[in-house]
Design a protein around this motif. Structure first.
Motif, PDB file in Angstrom:
ATOM      1  N   VAL A  76       0.633  -1.067  -0.374  1.00  0.00           N
ATOM      2  CA  VAL A  76      -0.046  -0.050  -0.232  1.00  0.00           C
ATOM      3  C   VAL A  76       0.703   0.772   0.039  1.00  0.00           C
ATOM      4  O   VAL A  76       1.491   1.758   0.682  1.00  0.00           O
ATOM      5  CB  VAL A  76      -1.031   0.361   1.082  1.00  0.00           C
ATOM      6  CG1 VAL A  76      -1.721   1.076   1.016  1.00  0.00           C
ATOM      7  CG2 VAL A  76      -2.162  -0.842   1.716  1.00  0.00           C
ATOM      8  N   THR A  77       0.224   2.558  -1.007  1.00  0.00           N
ATOM      9  CA  THR A  77       1.509   3.298  -0.811  1.00  0.00           C
ATOM     10  C   THR A  77       0.409   4.603  -1.004  1.00  0.00           C
ATOM     11  O   THR A  77      -0.753   4.344  -1.657  1.00  0.00           O
ATOM     12  CB  THR A  77       1.933   3.781  -2.253  1.00  0.00           C
ATOM     13  OG1 THR A  77       3.175   2.361  -2.080  1.00  0.00           O
ATOM     14  CG2 THR A  77       2.664   4.815  -2.315  1.00  0.00           C
ATOM     15  N   ALA A  78       0.733   5.471   0.724  1.00  0.00           N
ATOM     16  CA  ALA A  78      -0.555   6.648   0.272  1.00  0.00           C
ATOM     17  C   ALA A  78       0.584   7.470  -0.679  1.00  0.00           C
ATOM     18  O   ALA A  78       1.040   8.248   0.271  1.00  0.00           O
ATOM     19  CB  ALA A  78      -1.178   7.152   1.343  1.00  0.00           C
ATOM     20  N   GLU A  79      -0.734   8.509  -1.099  1.00  0.00           N
ATOM     21  CA  GLU A  79       0.008   9.429  -1.665  1.00  0.00           C
ATOM     22  C   GLU A  79      -1.178  10.748  -0.966  1.00  0.00           C
ATOM     23  O   GLU A  79      -2.058  11.145  -1.300  1.00  0.00           O
ATOM     24  CB  GLU A  79       0.112   9.372  -3.371  1.00  0.00           C
ATOM     25  CG  GLU A  79       1.002   8.508  -4.265  1.00  0.00           C
ATOM     26  CD  GLU A  79       0.345   8.448  -5.674  1.00  0.00           C
ATOM     27  OE1 GLU A  79      -0.738   9.459  -6.110  1.00  0.00           O
ATOM     28  OE2 GLU A  79       0.712   8.009  -5.932  1.00  0.00           O
ATOM     29  N   VAL A  80      -0.632  11.870   0.216  1.00  0.00           N
ATOM     30  CA  VAL A  80      -0.922  12.914   0.216  1.00  0.00           C
ATOM     31  C   VAL A  80      -0.768  14.067  -0.746  1.00  0.00           C
ATOM     32  O   VAL A  80       0.490  14.496  -0.430  1.00  0.00           O
ATOM     33  CB  VAL A  80      -1.193  12.549   1.683  1.00  0.00           C
ATOM     34  CG1 VAL A  80      -1.384  14.389   2.400  1.00  0.00           C
ATOM     35  CG2 VAL A  80      -1.689  11.812   2.856  1.00  0.00           C
ATOM     36  N   SER A  81      -1.368  15.785  -1.210  1.00  0.00           N
ATOM     37  CA  SER A  81      -1.341  16.145  -1.567  1.00  0.00           C
ATOM     38  C   SER A  81      -1.918  16.772  -0.911  1.00  0.00           C
ATOM     39  O   SER A  81      -2.970  17.300  -0.302  1.00  0.00           O
ATOM     40  CB  SER A  81      -2.270  16.343  -2.751  1.00  0.00           C
ATOM     41  OG  SER A  81      -1.263  14.832  -3.553  1.00  0.00           O
ATOM     42  N   ILE A  82      -1.274  18.411  -0.537  1.00  0.00           N
ATOM     43  CA  ILE A  82      -2.006  19.517  -0.194  1.00  0.00           C
ATOM     44  C   ILE A  82      -2.092  20.528  -1.170  1.00  0.00           C
ATOM     45  O   ILE A  82      -1.284  20.734  -2.068  1.00  0.00           O
ATOM     46  CB  ILE A  82      -1.076  19.967   0.882  1.00  0.00           C
ATOM     47  CG1 ILE A  82      -1.958  21.482   1.970  1.00  0.00           C
ATOM     48  CG2 ILE A  82       0.380  20.690   0.472  1.00  0.00           C
ATOM     49  CD1 ILE A  82      -0.802  21.679   3.073  1.00  0.00           C
ATOM     50  N   GLY A  83      -3.185  21.346  -0.977  1.00  0.00           N
ATOM     51  CA  GLY A  83      -3.225  22.494  -1.979  1.00  0.00           C
ATOM     52  C   GLY A  83      -4.141  23.451  -1.455  1.00  0.00           C
ATOM     53  O   GLY A  83      -4.967  23.182  -0.546  1.00  0.00           O
ATOM     54  N   LYS A  84      -4.456  23.722  -2.379  1.00  0.00           N
ATOM     55  CA  LYS A  84      -5.390  25.653  -1.991  1.00  0.00           C
ATOM     56  C   LYS A  84      -6.611  24.964  -2.146  1.00  0.00           C
ATOM     57  O   LYS A  84      -7.466  24.167  -2.781  1.00  0.00           O
ATOM     58  CB  LYS A  84      -5.152  26.980  -2.858  1.00  0.00           C
ATOM     59  CG  LYS A  84      -4.307  27.226  -2.093  1.00  0.00           C
ATOM     60  CD  LYS A  84      -3.935  28.244  -1.451  1.00  0.00           C
ATOM     61  CE  LYS A  84      -2.734  29.109  -1.498  1.00  0.00           C
ATOM     62  NZ  LYS A  84      -3.174  30.715  -1.031  1.00  0.00           N
ATOM     63  N   ASP A  85      -7.539  25.439  -0.894  1.00  0.00           N
ATOM     64  CA  ASP A  85      -8.435  24.976  -0.469  1.00  0.00           C
ATOM     65  C   ASP A  85      -9.893  25.705  -1.280  1.00  0.00           C
ATOM     66  O   ASP A  85      -9.295  27.105  -1.202  1.00  0.00           O
ATOM     67  CB  ASP A  85      -9.375  23.997   0.167  1.00  0.00           C
ATOM     68  CG  ASP A  85      -8.965  24.838   1.529  1.00  0.00           C
ATOM     69  OD1 ASP A  85      -9.402  26.045   1.028  1.00  0.00           O
ATOM     70  OD2 ASP A  85      -9.561  24.215   1.899  1.00  0.00           O
TER      71      ASP A  85
END
Length: 137
Positions: A76-85
């Motif tokens: 299992v690989t988790a990709e967590v992205s952060i960005g403007k909402d």
């Protein structure tokens, strides 16, 4: 909820340190370079990704045991992205990439993934709060 275990960690911001109460985690923190940082430390998104991937894999193991499905070769690989909402702040999004062995390709794997997502504590915590996409590889 009756707590079985409580993890405790202290941090002082994205340019500081994160330390667990037992000192097993003691990490420098830094903004990632795409966000203008020097990248010389980990960041909250990496920590969240590691925790979510580990929890999801363990949850899949529990479902596998319940249903007598061999999941020992699952990754299992988790990709967590952060960005403007939309409100001008920041938001997160997650892609869970699950590598399944041949015997779990197709419908059996999708069923296992959906049951795991319903069972995993991290998935429960994020449900309705951030988008989580499940991808079988």
């Amino acid at each position: 909820m009756d707590a079985l275990y409580t993890a405790v960690a202290t941090a002082n911001g994205r340019e500081g340190r994160a330390v667990s109460s037992d000192s097993h985690i003691d990490l420098p923190l830094a903004h990632p370079t795409p966000l203008g940082g020097n990248g010389r430390g980990t960041n909250p998104e990496q920590l969240f990704a590691a925790g979510y991937a580990a929890c999801f894999a363990s949850a899949m193991g529990a479902i596998g045991r319940q249903e007598k499905i061999d999941v020992k070769d699952v990754s299992v690989t988790a990709e967590v992205s952060i960005g403007k909402d939309t409100d001008g702040g920041f938001g997160l999004a997650v892609v869970m990439r699950v590598e399944l062995p041949d015997h779990l390709q197709g419908e059996p794997g999708r069923d296992l993934l959906e049951k795991t997502h319903a069972y995993c504590p991290y998935s429960k915590a994020t449900r309705g709060n951030i988008p989580v996409q499940l991808v079988i590889e």
